[in-house]
Design an enzyme around this catalytic site. Structure first.
Site, PDB file in Angstrom:
ATOM      1  N   GLU A  34      22.232  -8.760   6.653  1.00 36.82           N
ATOM      2  CA  GLU A  34      22.299 -10.220   6.697  1.00 36.82           C
ATOM      3  C   GLU A  34      22.309 -10.817   5.294  1.00 36.82           C
ATOM      4  O   GLU A  34      21.507 -10.418   4.447  1.00 36.82           O
ATOM      5  CB  GLU A  34      21.047 -10.711   7.449  1.00 36.82           C
TER       6      GLU A  34
ATOM      7  N   CYS B   4      33.290 -29.650  41.817  1.00 41.87           N
ATOM      8  CA  CYS B   4      34.498 -30.387  42.177  1.00 41.87           C
ATOM      9  C   CYS B   4      35.344 -29.428  43.016  1.00 41.87           C
ATOM     10  O   CYS B   4      35.505 -28.269  42.655  1.00 41.87           O
ATOM     11  CB  CYS B   4      35.231 -30.776  40.895  1.00 41.87           C
TER      12      CYS B   4
ATOM     13  N   ASP C 123      43.399 -16.069  -8.039  1.00 39.99           N
ATOM     14  CA  ASP C 123      42.642 -17.168  -7.439  1.00 39.99           C
ATOM     15  C   ASP C 123      42.437 -18.293  -8.442  1.00 39.99           C
ATOM     16  O   ASP C 123      42.501 -19.472  -8.114  1.00 39.99           O
ATOM     17  CB  ASP C 123      41.262 -16.665  -6.984  1.00 39.99           C
TER      18      ASP C 123
ATOM     19  N   LYS D 191      15.126  -2.246  18.628  1.00 32.94           N
ATOM     20  CA  LYS D 191      16.179  -1.236  18.767  1.00 32.94           C
ATOM     21  C   LYS D 191      15.531   0.068  19.194  1.00 32.94           C
ATOM     22  O   LYS D 191      14.529   0.479  18.580  1.00 32.94           O
ATOM     23  CB  LYS D 191      16.877  -0.998  17.435  1.00 32.94           C
TER      24      LYS D 191
ATOM     25  N   LYS E 149      14.316 -11.005  13.035  1.00 30.93           N
ATOM     26  CA  LYS E 149      15.755 -11.334  13.040  1.00 30.93           C
ATOM     27  C   LYS E 149      16.021 -12.486  12.071  1.00 30.93           C
ATOM     28  O   LYS E 149      15.676 -13.628  12.340  1.00 30.93           O
ATOM     29  CB  LYS E 149      16.171 -11.715  14.461  1.00 30.93           C
TER      30      LYS E 149
ATOM     31  N   GLU F  66      44.315 -19.176 -10.969  1.00 35.35           N
ATOM     32  CA  GLU F  66      45.537 -19.974 -11.165  1.00 35.35           C
ATOM     33  C   GLU F  66      45.758 -20.936 -10.007  1.00 35.35           C
ATOM     34  O   GLU F  66      46.160 -22.081 -10.179  1.00 35.35           O
ATOM     35  CB  GLU F  66      46.747 -19.030 -11.279  1.00 35.35           C
TER      36      GLU F  66
ATOM     37  N   GLU G  97      12.330  -5.425  14.337  1.00 39.94           N
ATOM     38  CA  GLU G  97      12.771  -6.006  13.057  1.00 39.94           C
ATOM     39  C   GLU G  97      12.925  -7.524  13.172  1.00 39.94           C
ATOM     40  O   GLU G  97      13.689  -7.993  14.009  1.00 39.94           O
ATOM     41  CB  GLU G  97      14.123  -5.380  12.665  1.00 39.94           C
TER      42      GLU G  97
ATOM     43  N   SER H 243      27.222  -8.050  19.209  1.00 37.27           N
ATOM     44  CA  SER H 243      26.153  -9.045  19.172  1.00 37.27           C
ATOM     45  C   SER H 243      24.983  -8.522  20.004  1.00 37.27           C
ATOM     46  O   SER H 243      25.038  -7.387  20.493  1.00 37.27           O
ATOM     47  CB  SER H 243      26.641 -10.396  19.665  1.00 37.27           C
TER      48      SER H 243
ATOM     49  N   ARG I 254      31.569 -10.944   9.750  1.00 30.73           N
ATOM     50  CA  ARG I 254      31.610 -10.460  11.124  1.00 30.73           C
ATOM     51  C   ARG I 254      32.906 -10.857  11.821  1.00 30.73           C
ATOM     52  O   ARG I 254      33.485 -10.092  12.564  1.00 30.73           O
ATOM     53  CB  ARG I 254      30.406 -11.014  11.897  1.00 30.73           C
TER      54      ARG I 254
END
Ligand code: IVH
Length: 676
Positions: free
Chosen positions: A177, A427, A34, A285, A119, A36, A117, A83, A140
């Site tokens: 996370e 439409c 990386d 959860k 988030k 180089e 928990e 998700s 993810r």
């Protein structure tokens, strides 16, 4: 050095970089380190800065449409990263719990304990440990496949590199996370709009040395694949994480009952401003892993968890105009263009007005002063308008009767199920006649849940459309790259990257393809059901006979609404042409049936009446897990009718007539080698 020599030296370097890119991106085979690579890139840019006449369109400084994500190799998650479904109100939570109880066939007295928990609003990552060693870290990605960001993750102090506790599993994906604390973000605040963007940007630095400079943190909360994990519930798992050296959220609690969930939610929402990291809700959860396992997943979210999002932020601004947007399914959505305003850190200039009825009900007019609400990642909307502040010359807003894009008549459909006229005006044109619908269909086609073409976002769809490079989905696979290369903002490298991303997606599952077509009422879950039914693309493509459509009604989960929509899709010539053209350019993989050799292989089931201690939904999951199928009516295709309490007599009679096996719950469970 003279000009010509400099030019040659410069071109040579660019050529070399392009070869390295090709090896890296196309062949996943980086030939240099990386460092180089970065050195070479820097040399080119330095030359350009020093000598103005060096200005190749292939230079790395000119790459547009180049996504940094291409810096990383991709790798499959052994267990997908799901998700979460969102909840906003107490009602949503009650429904969540009710669905769980129904699925488990339990009544309200059954107590469900939740791990609640906060988030964190950061970037999720999956860390694979083998024999106690952190050896691979993935982002993810699309949930199935992530980017290998191992080296960058290794720079985070909160992530243990070696764990030597006896009870640490032989192999485990620790998930959590990555985020930046607000106080750190303030010090570092240079180019990012918010801490989440800063975390995401720094995690994706090509050079881990750059990532190291950013004070990233990691909080663990779940796991993916595991071998040797010996805990029975989420809260014990969180405790174990702490013992093994991971940070967990100190505000996690164990609780039960919707009232308590609401209380905790309100308490945390009050504390929100004092917490040193961004949280956008609470995740609940089901604590017990055995119950989680029974509940399983729907589409790409678990039935056993939900994200309770914090209420919104509101602000007052003026409606400058009302535009009518045409969506993929032809729905006309009024959108208010508002005087830009900062709502909770985000500049808002558009707010949805939902539909015609909403405008009439709230009498929303151009020029009105309005309260705008922004909740989580949901599109901002107009809550109310202030009639007192209304301009004297304001006029009622008249909703157009013709599609603003193609001029076709617009209609409000009658919903047979709710027996009401739809609030949404649509439409009436079909297929690809209406330009706006076509563009939206293309955006859907390349979107994340569909074909997921890297670097082919909404903006690119719009610009290619304008340039007449694409009109139908198949055009994406037949792009004239030599034309694109000449466009402003594009160069050899970015075109090469785009071609690579598109070519990669030519291999697609039937499920994804069906979803990508954007047939109304056919979302992810229904596309999955249809792909299981048809197995091969050729079978799906040739759907035209009345009997075939009737057959679809036998698929549990597919109803009349979906079948009518599929029929209308297949009755349109343009759609049929899209299918046959796609067949020429794609390799559509046949659907793999669940563990093909399960105990119920090739057997179909239908339940009538109430079973004891097990819901219909759970029976369905059990059958499918064991390679069986469920149908929704008695026909020759049915092998077993399972009867419970108070069955439908008609179903039993027809089954007897057709000589179908009639079994009870015990006999069914015996087929699965289960007793209860
Ligand atoms: S559990 C199936 N727990 O929320 C379980 N997620 O939309 C899925 N998140 O991508 C994840 N805090 O980035 C879980 N305590 C927590 C979380 C959490 C934040 C994020 C995570 C995930 C998203 C779900």
């Amino acid at each position: 050095m003279n000009k010509i020599k400099l030019q040659l030296k410069y071109e040579e370097k660019i050529q070399k970089l392009n070869i390295l890119n090709k090896l890296y991106f196309n062949e996943n085979n980086p030939s240099v380190s990386d460092a180089e690579y970065d050195k070479l890139k820097k040399e080119i840019i330095l030359l350009e800065q020093k000598y103005n006449f060096l200005n190749s369109k292939n230079s790395p400084s000119k790459k547009v449409g180049y996504k940094p994500s291409k810096n990383f190799k991709k790798s499959l998650h052994k267990v997908p990263m799901l998700s979460l479904t969102n909840a906003f109100t107490e009602e949503d939570l009650k429904n969540f719990e009710k669905k769980i109880l129904n699925f488990l066939s339990k009544n309200e007295e059954f107590k469900i304990t939740y791990s609640a928990e906060p988030k964190i609003d950061g970037i999720s990552a999956s860390l694979t440990y083998k024999n106690g060693e952190f050896y691979k870290g993935l982002s993810r990605g699309d949930g199935k496949e992530g980017e290998e960001i191992t080296e960058n993750l290794k720079t985070i102090k909160d992530i243990p590199k070696k764990i030597s506790y006896k009870d640490f599993p032989e192999e485990i994906d620790i998930r959590g996370e990555v985020f930046i604390q607000n106080s750190d973000f303030e010090i570092l605040n240079q180019k990012f709009a918010n801490p989440r963007n800063a975390a995401s940007g720094s995690l994706r630095q090509k050079n881990p040395e750059e990532t190291k400079k950013i004070p990233l943190k990691f909080i663990a909360y779940t796991f993916g694949y595991e071998k040797g994990l010996i805990v029975n519930n989420q809260f014990d798992y969180l405790k174990k994480l702490n013992e093994w050296g991971f940070k967990t959220n100190p505000l996690n609690i164990l609780t039960s009952g919707i009232k308590n969930l609401m209380k905790n939610y309100q308490d945390i929402e009050k504390k929100r401003a004092d917490i040193d990291f961004d949280i956008d809700g609470i995740v609940y959860k089901v604590n017990d892993f055995a119950i989680q396992k029974r509940l399983g997943n729907v589409a790409n979210a678990p039935r056993w968890a939900i994200a309770h999002k914090f209420s919104s932020n509101k602000a007052v601004s003026q409606i400058i105009d009302i535009e009518i947007q045409v969506g993929r399914t032809g729905a006309l959505t009024p959108v208010a263009k508002i005087k830009p305003i900062n709502i909770g850190g985000v500049i808002v200039s558009n707010a949805t007005l939902h539909n015609e009825d909403e405008i009439i009900r709230k009498d929303i007019r151009i020029g009105d002063t309005a309260v705008i609400e922004r909740a989580g990642d949901v599109i901002p909307h107009i809550l109310s308008v202030d009639i007192k502040k209304r301009l004297k010359n304001s006029k009622k807003f008249i909703f157009p009767e013709n599609c603003p894009s193609c001029g076709s008549k617009t209609i409000k459909e009658f919903n047979k199920i709710t027996k009401k006229v739809d609030a949404v005006r649509r439409c009436s044109s079909e297929g690809y006649y209406c330009d706006k619908i076509s563009i939206e269909k293309l955006k859907h086609f390349v979107s994340k849940e569909a074909f997921n073409v890297d670097g082919f976002g909404k903006k690119i769809v719009e610009s290619f459309w304008k340039l007449k490079l694409i009109k139908f989905p198949q055009d994406i696979f037949k792009l004239d790259y030599s034309k694109i290369e000449k466009l402003d903002g594009w160069g050899k490298l970015s075109v090469q990257n785009l071609k690579y991303s598109i070519d990669q997606k030519k291999n697609i599952s039937l499920e994804k393809l069906i979803y990508s077509l954007g047939i109304r009422h056919i979302g992810l879950e229904n596309a999955k059901l249809l792909s299981k039914h048809f197995v091969a693309f050729s079978k799906f493509k040739n759907l035209s006979k009345q009997s075939d459509y009737e057959d679809l009604l036998n698929i549990d989960g597919i109803g009349e609404t979906q079948v009518n929509s599929i029929k209308s899709f297949f009755s349109n010539e343009a759609n049929l042409k899209v299918l046959s053209e796609l067949e020429k350019v794609l390799v559509v993989k046949n659907t793999i049936q669940n563990s093909e050799d399960g105990l119920l292989k090739n057997k179909t089931f239908l339940v009538t009446g109430k079973l004891n201690g097990i819901s219909r939904a759970e029976v369905k999951s059990l059958i499918e897990e064991n390679s069986g199928k469920t149908v929704s009516s008695v026909s020759k295709k049915l092998n077993y009718l399972i009867i419970g309490d108070k069955p439908t007599k008609k179903k039993i009679d027809s089954a007897k007539q057709l000589k179908i096996n009639i079994i009870d719950q015990a006999e069914f469970l015996k087929m699965l080698n289960k007793t209860s």
